[in-house]
Design an enzyme around this catalytic site. Sequence first.
Site, mmCIF file in Angstrom:
data_model
loop_
_atom_site.group_PDB
_atom_site.id
_atom_site.type_symbol
_atom_site.label_atom_id
_atom_site.label_comp_id
_atom_site.label_asym_id
_atom_site.label_seq_id
_atom_site.Cartn_x
_atom_site.Cartn_y
_atom_site.Cartn_z
ATOM 1 N N HIS A 106 -22.409 62.726 -20.922
ATOM 2 C CA HIS A 106 -22.195 63.913 -21.887
ATOM 3 C C HIS A 106 -23.034 64.886 -21.968
ATOM 4 O O HIS A 106 -24.275 64.758 -21.891
ATOM 5 C CB HIS A 106 -21.597 63.121 -23.348
ATOM 6 C CG HIS A 106 -21.529 64.127 -24.456
ATOM 7 N ND1 HIS A 106 -20.215 64.791 -24.399
ATOM 8 C CD2 HIS A 106 -22.066 64.601 -25.383
ATOM 9 C CE1 HIS A 106 -20.327 65.649 -25.422
ATOM 10 N NE2 HIS A 106 -21.223 65.323 -25.993
ATOM 11 N N CYS A 220 -16.206 67.977 -21.515
ATOM 12 C CA CYS A 220 -17.447 68.429 -22.081
ATOM 13 C C CYS A 220 -18.242 69.311 -20.950
ATOM 14 O O CYS A 220 -18.827 70.258 -21.230
ATOM 15 C CB CYS A 220 -18.218 67.297 -22.804
ATOM 16 S SG CYS A 220 -18.959 66.101 -21.239
#
Length: 339
Positions: A106, A220
Site C-alpha cells: 500500500h 492507491c
Amino acid sequence: MGSESVVSVGNMSGSVVCLSLLLFLDVGAQLRDNVRQQWPIPYRRFDRRPAADSYCEALFPFCPTGDGDGRMPSMSDTDVISVYRLQTPVWEFKYGDLLGKFHIMHDAIGFSSKETGANYTMEWYELFQLGNCTFPHLRPDVFAPFWCNQGAACFFGGIDDPHWSQNGTLEKIGEITGGQFNDMAQWVQDDNETGIYYETWTVRSDPGPNATVWFESYDCSQFVHRTYRKLSELGAKLSSRSQTNYTKIYLYSGEPSYLGNDSAIFSQPALKNLATDIRKFYHRFRPHQSFIDFTISLLEAYKKVVLDKSFYLYYNFEYWHLPMKPPYVQITYEEVPLP
C-alpha cells in the site's frame, strides 16, 4: 449472448421486438467498436462524488482519524514542506509483513511543515475494503450485481513511523513551498471529487514490453503517481535513494469485447443468458464462504478463467468480456521512476 425468445405464430410480435433489440445492440456494439479504438480505455470521471449506498458496509471504517473528503489545512506560502514516500504491506496493522512477502503493498505520501512541526499523511484507498472493490455483491432482490467500489482520498494528522518504516518505506524525497502545497491540495480536492471508483486490475495483452494495455488500474499507487506528477508540474524536485517499486495486479487477455451497462444487460429479457452467466461468474468470488464452499469456488474459478479462458471485467460501470490467455493473472513489483 443468446436470446431466449421463442418464435411462434401466437407470439410473433414479441419475437420481432426481441430480434429488433438484438440487432440494435449488435449495431450499437459495432459503432462503439469503431469509436473505441483508443487503448487503454480512459478512466471515466464524474461531475461530483455521489453518496455511498447504505447497503455498503466497511469492516474497518474509512479514514477514521482524518478528513474523508481529502480536505487539507492551508499552509503559509513561505513554509517549507518536506515530502515523504510511504509504503507498507497491505493490512500490515493486522498481518505484519505477510502480504509484503508477496509484494502486495500500500502506498501513501507524507508531509512535514518546517514552520509548525506538524506531520501529515495522505492516501487514497477503497471505502469498503479491497474485496468489495474487486468483486460485487449478489443480492437476491436485485438481478444486477451490486458494487461497493468507491475509493477516495484521506488526509490526516501525523505519520505513523513504525507502520511505514518497519516493513516498508519511509523516505524523504523532496521539499516544496507552502504555496505549492496549497495548490496541490486544491488539485487533490478536484481529483477526489471526480475520480470516484477503485479499480484493482490492470489488463494487458501479454507480459512483454510492447504489450497493449487494455485497462489501467485506479488504486492507491496510481493516486501517488498522479500526485507526484502534479508536484513536478508545480516545480517540485523529487528524488529517491532507492528504486521506487509499486505493486501491479495484471490480467492478461486478447482484445476485450464490450458488453454493456447494467440496464442494457440485466433489464433486457433477450440477454438473460449473458446476465445469468455474469452473475454465475461473480458468485464464485462471493464473500463469507465456508472452507468447503471456498474450495469449490476456487476450482470453478480456475475452470472459468484458465480452462475456459473467460473473465468478466467491470470498468467505468460497464461490463467487458476478456478472452483470457497465459499467464492469466500475475502480481508484480515493478519500478515506476519519480517524475
